[in-house]
Motif scaffolding. Structure first.
Motif, PDB file in Angstrom:
ATOM      1  N   ALA A   1     -16.523  -6.717   1.384  1.00  0.00           N
ATOM      2  CA  ALA A   1     -16.601  -5.694   2.425  1.00  0.00           C
ATOM      3  C   ALA A   1     -15.473  -4.686   2.227  1.00  0.00           C
ATOM      4  O   ALA A   1     -14.480  -4.968   1.540  1.00  0.00           O
ATOM      5  N   ALA A   2     -15.615  -3.538   2.839  1.00  0.00           N
ATOM      6  CA  ALA A   2     -14.595  -2.497   2.739  1.00  0.00           C
ATOM      7  C   ALA A   2     -13.251  -2.999   3.269  1.00  0.00           C
ATOM      8  O   ALA A   2     -12.197  -2.694   2.700  1.00  0.00           O
ATOM      9  N   GLU A   3     -13.281  -3.786   4.326  1.00  0.00           N
ATOM     10  CA  GLU A   3     -12.045  -4.333   4.892  1.00  0.00           C
ATOM     11  C   GLU A   3     -11.364  -5.281   3.916  1.00  0.00           C
ATOM     12  O   GLU A   3     -10.136  -5.360   3.871  1.00  0.00           O
ATOM     13  N   ASP A   4     -12.156  -6.006   3.130  1.00  0.00           N
ATOM     14  CA  ASP A   4     -11.601  -6.911   2.121  1.00  0.00           C
ATOM     15  C   ASP A   4     -10.873  -6.122   1.038  1.00  0.00           C
ATOM     16  O   ASP A   4      -9.786  -6.526   0.588  1.00  0.00           O
ATOM     17  N   VAL A   5     -11.466  -5.021   0.627  1.00  0.00           N
ATOM     18  CA  VAL A   5     -10.821  -4.155  -0.370  1.00  0.00           C
ATOM     19  C   VAL A   5      -9.510  -3.633   0.189  1.00  0.00           C
ATOM     20  O   VAL A   5      -8.474  -3.657  -0.479  1.00  0.00           O
ATOM     21  N   TRP A   6      -9.530  -3.183   1.439  1.00  0.00           N
ATOM     22  CA  TRP A   6      -8.323  -2.651   2.089  1.00  0.00           C
ATOM     23  C   TRP A   6      -7.230  -3.718   2.145  1.00  0.00           C
ATOM     24  O   TRP A   6      -6.084  -3.457   1.802  1.00  0.00           O
TER      25      TRP A   6
ATOM     26  N   GLY B   1       0.240  -6.251  -0.867  1.00  0.00           N
ATOM     27  CA  GLY B   1       1.550  -6.290  -1.502  1.00  0.00           C
ATOM     28  C   GLY B   1       2.532  -5.238  -1.035  1.00  0.00           C
ATOM     29  O   GLY B   1       3.694  -5.245  -1.447  1.00  0.00           O
ATOM     30  N   TYR B   2       2.112  -4.355  -0.160  1.00  0.00           N
ATOM     31  CA  TYR B   2       2.997  -3.282   0.298  1.00  0.00           C
ATOM     32  C   TYR B   2       3.949  -3.780   1.380  1.00  0.00           C
ATOM     33  O   TYR B   2       3.533  -4.409   2.328  1.00  0.00           O
ATOM     34  N   LYS B   3       5.226  -3.441   1.231  1.00  0.00           N
ATOM     35  CA  LYS B   3       6.182  -3.691   2.300  1.00  0.00           C
ATOM     36  C   LYS B   3       6.156  -2.536   3.295  1.00  0.00           C
ATOM     37  O   LYS B   3       6.355  -2.721   4.478  1.00  0.00           O
ATOM     38  N   GLU B   4       5.917  -1.335   2.782  1.00  0.00           N
ATOM     39  CA  GLU B   4       5.702  -0.158   3.619  1.00  0.00           C
ATOM     40  C   GLU B   4       4.620   0.676   2.965  1.00  0.00           C
ATOM     41  O   GLU B   4       4.360   0.544   1.769  1.00  0.00           O
ATOM     42  N   MET B   5       3.981   1.511   3.739  1.00  0.00           N
ATOM     43  CA  MET B   5       2.865   2.288   3.214  1.00  0.00           C
ATOM     44  C   MET B   5       3.353   3.298   2.186  1.00  0.00           C
ATOM     45  O   MET B   5       4.317   4.028   2.439  1.00  0.00           O
ATOM     46  N   PRO B   6       2.708   3.334   1.034  1.00  0.00           N
ATOM     47  CA  PRO B   6       3.088   4.289  -0.011  1.00  0.00           C
ATOM     48  C   PRO B   6       2.527   5.676   0.298  1.00  0.00           C
ATOM     49  O   PRO B   6       1.758   5.827   1.252  1.00  0.00           O
TER      50      PRO B   6
ATOM     51  N   ILE C   1      -0.002   8.732   0.166  1.00  0.00           N
ATOM     52  CA  ILE C   1      -1.475   8.645   0.215  1.00  0.00           C
ATOM     53  C   ILE C   1      -2.090   8.691  -1.177  1.00  0.00           C
ATOM     54  O   ILE C   1      -3.064   7.997  -1.444  1.00  0.00           O
ATOM     55  N   HIS C   2      -1.508   9.456  -2.088  1.00  0.00           N
ATOM     56  CA  HIS C   2      -2.088   9.536  -3.434  1.00  0.00           C
ATOM     57  C   HIS C   2      -1.983   8.200  -4.166  1.00  0.00           C
ATOM     58  O   HIS C   2      -2.865   7.834  -4.916  1.00  0.00           O
ATOM     59  N   GLN C   3      -0.912   7.451  -3.923  1.00  0.00           N
ATOM     60  CA  GLN C   3      -0.782   6.139  -4.558  1.00  0.00           C
ATOM     61  C   GLN C   3      -1.775   5.148  -3.952  1.00  0.00           C
ATOM     62  O   GLN C   3      -2.374   4.345  -4.665  1.00  0.00           O
ATOM     63  N   LEU C   4      -1.961   5.230  -2.647  1.00  0.00           N
ATOM     64  CA  LEU C   4      -2.926   4.372  -1.976  1.00  0.00           C
ATOM     65  C   LEU C   4      -4.340   4.627  -2.494  1.00  0.00           C
ATOM     66  O   LEU C   4      -5.082   3.693  -2.805  1.00  0.00           O
ATOM     67  N   VAL C   5      -4.703   5.895  -2.620  1.00  0.00           N
ATOM     68  CA  VAL C   5      -6.017   6.260  -3.149  1.00  0.00           C
ATOM     69  C   VAL C   5      -6.175   5.744  -4.578  1.00  0.00           C
ATOM     70  O   VAL C   5      -7.197   5.159  -4.935  1.00  0.00           O
ATOM     71  N   ASN C   6      -5.148   5.917  -5.384  1.00  0.00           N
ATOM     72  CA  ASN C   6      -5.189   5.440  -6.774  1.00  0.00           C
ATOM     73  C   ASN C   6      -5.353   3.920  -6.821  1.00  0.00           C
ATOM     74  O   ASN C   6      -6.133   3.406  -7.628  1.00  0.00           O
ATOM     75  N   ASP C   7      -4.639   3.206  -5.966  1.00  0.00           N
ATOM     76  CA  ASP C   7      -4.734   1.744  -5.967  1.00  0.00           C
ATOM     77  C   ASP C   7      -6.127   1.271  -5.568  1.00  0.00           C
ATOM     78  O   ASP C   7      -6.629   0.289  -6.114  1.00  0.00           O
ATOM     79  N   ILE C   8      -6.763   1.969  -4.633  1.00  0.00           N
ATOM     80  CA  ILE C   8      -8.121   1.599  -4.229  1.00  0.00           C
ATOM     81  C   ILE C   8      -9.105   1.877  -5.361  1.00  0.00           C
ATOM     82  O   ILE C   8      -9.910   1.026  -5.726  1.00  0.00           O
ATOM     83  N   LEU C   9      -9.017   3.074  -5.923  1.00  0.00           N
ATOM     84  CA  LEU C   9      -9.980   3.462  -6.960  1.00  0.00           C
ATOM     85  C   LEU C   9      -9.801   2.675  -8.255  1.00  0.00           C
ATOM     86  O   LEU C   9     -10.757   2.507  -9.005  1.00  0.00           O
TER      87      LEU C   9
END
Length: 78
Positions: free
Chosen positions: A33-38, A44-49, A51-59
């Motif tokens: 599910a999408a929530e599982d991907v999220w 592994g994040y201690k704080e939110m990176p 947005i471009h890094q987050l997008v890259n990590d998802i893709l």
């Protein structure tokens, strides 16, 4: 990491998570599910990176990394 901020960021990238879950389904991983991907990506994040890094990590999430994440979660919960 603040849960409210995490939910806000999820709202911005939810469509990417859905797309990645659909990609996994095409590869034969039907129960993703999408929530599982999220959760896999943000685990592994201690704080939110940025947005471009987050997008890259998802893709760039690969099925192997996702399956490793699931195995670790299973061991933690048992």
């Amino acid at each position: 990491m603040d849960q409210a901020q995490k939910q806000e960021w999820y709202g911005q990238v939810a469509s990417l998570c859905v797309s990645k879950a659909e990609e996994f389904a095409l590869l034969g991983y039907d129960n993703v599910a999408a929530e599982d991907v999220w959760e896999c990506v943000t685990n592994g994040y201690k704080e939110m990176p940025p947005i471009h890094q987050l997008v890259n990590d998802i893709l760039s999430l690969k099925p192997n990394k996702y399956m490793n994440y699931l195995m670790i979660q299973m061991y933690k919960n048992s």
